[in-house]
Scaffold this motif. Structure first.
Motif, PDB file in Angstrom:
ATOM      1  N   PRO A   1     -23.051 -41.068  48.705  1.00 44.23           N
ATOM      2  CA  PRO A   1     -21.921 -40.178  48.400  1.00 44.23           C
ATOM      3  C   PRO A   1     -20.654 -40.685  49.076  1.00 44.23           C
ATOM      4  O   PRO A   1     -20.697 -41.328  50.120  1.00 44.23           O
ATOM      5  CB  PRO A   1     -22.354 -38.829  48.974  1.00 44.23           C
ATOM      6  N   SER A   2     -19.535 -40.392  48.464  1.00 47.13           N
ATOM      7  CA  SER A   2     -18.268 -40.833  49.048  1.00 47.13           C
ATOM      8  C   SER A   2     -17.981 -40.030  50.310  1.00 47.13           C
ATOM      9  O   SER A   2     -18.415 -38.887  50.438  1.00 47.13           O
ATOM     10  CB  SER A   2     -17.137 -40.648  48.035  1.00 47.13           C
ATOM     11  N   PRO A   3     -17.251 -40.620  51.255  1.00 46.98           N
ATOM     12  CA  PRO A   3     -16.939 -39.883  52.486  1.00 46.98           C
ATOM     13  C   PRO A   3     -16.052 -38.688  52.166  1.00 46.98           C
ATOM     14  O   PRO A   3     -15.330 -38.684  51.168  1.00 46.98           O
ATOM     15  CB  PRO A   3     -16.212 -40.916  53.344  1.00 46.98           C
ATOM     16  N   PRO A   4     -16.117 -37.664  52.988  1.00 52.65           N
ATOM     17  CA  PRO A   4     -15.286 -36.493  52.712  1.00 52.65           C
ATOM     18  C   PRO A   4     -13.804 -36.852  52.783  1.00 52.65           C
ATOM     19  O   PRO A   4     -13.400 -37.740  53.523  1.00 52.65           O
ATOM     20  CB  PRO A   4     -15.677 -35.500  53.809  1.00 52.65           C
ATOM     21  N   ALA A   5     -13.017 -36.165  52.002  1.00 49.98           N
ATOM     22  CA  ALA A   5     -11.578 -36.435  51.989  1.00 49.98           C
ATOM     23  C   ALA A   5     -10.969 -36.073  53.331  1.00 49.98           C
ATOM     24  O   ALA A   5     -11.381 -35.118  53.981  1.00 49.98           O
ATOM     25  CB  ALA A   5     -10.919 -35.635  50.871  1.00 49.98           C
ATOM     26  N   ALA A   6     -10.006 -36.868  53.717  1.00 49.66           N
ATOM     27  CA  ALA A   6      -9.319 -36.604  54.984  1.00 49.66           C
ATOM     28  C   ALA A   6      -8.518 -35.322  54.872  1.00 49.66           C
ATOM     29  O   ALA A   6      -8.052 -34.952  53.798  1.00 49.66           O
ATOM     30  CB  ALA A   6      -8.416 -37.776  55.334  1.00 49.66           C
ATOM     31  N   ARG A   7      -8.393 -34.640  55.990  1.00 46.68           N
ATOM     32  CA  ARG A   7      -7.599 -33.416  55.986  1.00 46.68           C
ATOM     33  C   ARG A   7      -6.150 -33.749  55.676  1.00 46.68           C
ATOM     34  O   ARG A   7      -5.700 -34.862  55.869  1.00 46.68           O
ATOM     35  CB  ARG A   7      -7.701 -32.718  57.342  1.00 46.68           C
ATOM     36  N   GLY A   8      -5.411 -32.801  55.214  1.00 48.74           N
ATOM     37  CA  GLY A   8      -4.033 -33.027  54.809  1.00 48.74           C
ATOM     38  C   GLY A   8      -3.059 -33.072  55.964  1.00 48.74           C
ATOM     39  O   GLY A   8      -1.875 -32.861  55.770  1.00 48.74           O
ATOM     40  N   GLY A   9      -3.518 -33.326  57.179  1.00 54.79           N
ATOM     41  CA  GLY A   9      -2.658 -33.329  58.353  1.00 54.79           C
ATOM     42  C   GLY A   9      -1.867 -34.616  58.498  1.00 54.79           C
ATOM     43  O   GLY A   9      -1.910 -35.519  57.667  1.00 54.79           O
ATOM     44  N   GLN A  10      -1.140 -34.674  59.572  1.00 55.62           N
ATOM     45  CA  GLN A  10      -0.316 -35.831  59.878  1.00 55.62           C
ATOM     46  C   GLN A  10      -1.185 -36.964  60.427  1.00 55.62           C
ATOM     47  O   GLN A  10      -2.234 -36.713  61.006  1.00 55.62           O
ATOM     48  CB  GLN A  10       0.739 -35.446  60.921  1.00 55.62           C
ATOM     49  N   PRO A  11      -0.717 -38.216  60.276  1.00 52.11           N
ATOM     50  CA  PRO A  11      -1.467 -39.340  60.865  1.00 52.11           C
ATOM     51  C   PRO A  11      -1.470 -39.246  62.391  1.00 52.11           C
ATOM     52  O   PRO A  11      -0.547 -38.713  63.001  1.00 52.11           O
ATOM     53  CB  PRO A  11      -0.680 -40.572  60.405  1.00 52.11           C
ATOM     54  N   ARG A  12      -2.511 -39.769  62.994  1.00 58.31           N
ATOM     55  CA  ARG A  12      -2.668 -39.686  64.445  1.00 58.31           C
ATOM     56  C   ARG A  12      -1.530 -40.389  65.184  1.00 58.31           C
ATOM     57  O   ARG A  12      -1.048 -39.911  66.203  1.00 58.31           O
ATOM     58  CB  ARG A  12      -4.013 -40.280  64.857  1.00 58.31           C
ATOM     59  N   TRP A  13      -1.062 -41.532  64.662  1.00 59.84           N
ATOM     60  CA  TRP A  13       0.013 -42.264  65.346  1.00 59.84           C
ATOM     61  C   TRP A  13       1.291 -41.430  65.371  1.00 59.84           C
ATOM     62  O   TRP A  13       2.056 -41.476  66.338  1.00 59.84           O
ATOM     63  CB  TRP A  13       0.277 -43.627  64.691  1.00 59.84           C
ATOM     64  N   PHE A  14       1.521 -40.642  64.332  1.00 62.49           N
ATOM     65  CA  PHE A  14       2.709 -39.796  64.300  1.00 62.49           C
ATOM     66  C   PHE A  14       2.621 -38.709  65.367  1.00 62.49           C
ATOM     67  O   PHE A  14       3.601 -38.422  66.061  1.00 62.49           O
ATOM     68  CB  PHE A  14       2.871 -39.172  62.909  1.00 62.49           C
ATOM     69  N   LEU A  15       1.447 -38.106  65.514  1.00 60.24           N
ATOM     70  CA  LEU A  15       1.280 -37.062  66.519  1.00 60.24           C
ATOM     71  C   LEU A  15       1.415 -37.605  67.932  1.00 60.24           C
ATOM     72  O   LEU A  15       1.980 -36.946  68.804  1.00 60.24           O
ATOM     73  CB  LEU A  15      -0.077 -36.384  66.339  1.00 60.24           C
ATOM     74  N   VAL A  16       0.924 -38.822  68.156  1.00 58.40           N
ATOM     75  CA  VAL A  16       1.053 -39.440  69.480  1.00 58.40           C
ATOM     76  C   VAL A  16       2.522 -39.705  69.803  1.00 58.40           C
ATOM     77  O   VAL A  16       2.993 -39.412  70.908  1.00 58.40           O
ATOM     78  CB  VAL A  16       0.214 -40.733  69.559  1.00 58.40           C
ATOM     79  N   LEU A  17       3.259 -40.234  68.835  1.00 64.21           N
ATOM     80  CA  LEU A  17       4.684 -40.489  69.068  1.00 64.21           C
ATOM     81  C   LEU A  17       5.464 -39.190  69.233  1.00 64.21           C
ATOM     82  O   LEU A  17       6.382 -39.110  70.062  1.00 64.21           O
ATOM     83  CB  LEU A  17       5.265 -41.312  67.922  1.00 64.21           C
ATOM     84  N   LEU A  18       5.119 -38.171  68.469  1.00 63.31           N
ATOM     85  CA  LEU A  18       5.781 -36.882  68.601  1.00 63.31           C
ATOM     86  C   LEU A  18       5.521 -36.287  69.984  1.00 63.31           C
ATOM     87  O   LEU A  18       6.441 -35.790  70.649  1.00 63.31           O
ATOM     88  CB  LEU A  18       5.305 -35.934  67.506  1.00 63.31           C
ATOM     89  N   ALA A  19       4.278 -36.344  70.444  1.00 64.33           N
ATOM     90  CA  ALA A  19       3.937 -35.813  71.764  1.00 64.33           C
ATOM     91  C   ALA A  19       4.641 -36.600  72.868  1.00 64.33           C
ATOM     92  O   ALA A  19       5.134 -36.011  73.833  1.00 64.33           O
ATOM     93  CB  ALA A  19       2.424 -35.844  71.971  1.00 64.33           C
ATOM     94  N   ALA A  20       4.710 -37.922  72.722  1.00 67.01           N
ATOM     95  CA  ALA A  20       5.383 -38.738  73.739  1.00 67.01           C
ATOM     96  C   ALA A  20       6.878 -38.419  73.790  1.00 67.01           C
ATOM     97  O   ALA A  20       7.465 -38.296  74.871  1.00 67.01           O
ATOM     98  CB  ALA A  20       5.164 -40.218  73.453  1.00 67.01           C
ATOM     99  N   GLY A  21       7.493 -38.274  72.641  1.00 69.25           N
ATOM    100  CA  GLY A  21       8.919 -37.961  72.607  1.00 69.25           C
ATOM    101  C   GLY A  21       9.215 -36.584  73.176  1.00 69.25           C
ATOM    102  O   GLY A  21      10.170 -36.410  73.940  1.00 69.25           O
ATOM    103  N   LEU A  22       8.389 -35.610  72.821  1.00 71.42           N
ATOM    104  CA  LEU A  22       8.598 -34.267  73.363  1.00 71.42           C
ATOM    105  C   LEU A  22       8.334 -34.227  74.864  1.00 71.42           C
ATOM    106  O   LEU A  22       9.037 -33.532  75.601  1.00 71.42           O
ATOM    107  CB  LEU A  22       7.701 -33.266  72.629  1.00 71.42           C
ATOM    108  N   SER A  23       7.357 -34.986  75.328  1.00 75.56           N
ATOM    109  CA  SER A  23       7.087 -35.047  76.763  1.00 75.56           C
ATOM    110  C   SER A  23       8.260 -35.665  77.521  1.00 75.56           C
ATOM    111  O   SER A  23       8.634 -35.197  78.599  1.00 75.56           O
ATOM    112  CB  SER A  23       5.819 -35.855  77.036  1.00 75.56           C
TER     113      SER A  23
END
Length: 84
Positions: A7-29
């Motif tokens: 079976p095909s792997p489950p579809a990825a959630r519709g969230g943001q890419p991990r690299w974007f969240l890391v950069l967002l967290a670093a900038g906010l920090s």
């Protein structure tokens, strides 16, 4: 079994890419750390020790990470433009 039978792997959630969240967290920090140091300057703290600086950095990292997670759920899914 052939590869076509798996079976095909489950579809990825519709969230943001991990690299974007890391950069967002670093900038906010970074923003929170600068704000905390600015506020310390306003109350005329002339020097802080290494423990004080470490405390500022840890608080900024926690607040920035929490804010990034809270903002990420409100952002539109990647690849789609908002209507209008």
């Amino acid at each position: 079994m052939t590869p076509a039978d798996h079976p095909s792997p489950p579809a990825a959630r519709g969230g943001q890419p991990r690299w974007f969240l890391v950069l967002l967290a670093a900038g906010l920090s970074l923003l929170v750390a600068a704000l905390l140091l600015f506020l310390l300057g306003l109350v005329q703290v002339e020097q802080i020790g290494s423990v004080g600086l470490l405390l500022v950095l840890v608080v900024a990292a926690v607040v920035g990470g929490y804010a990034a997670r809270a903002l990420a759920v409100r952002l539109p899914p990647p690849g789609r433009r908002p209507p209008g």
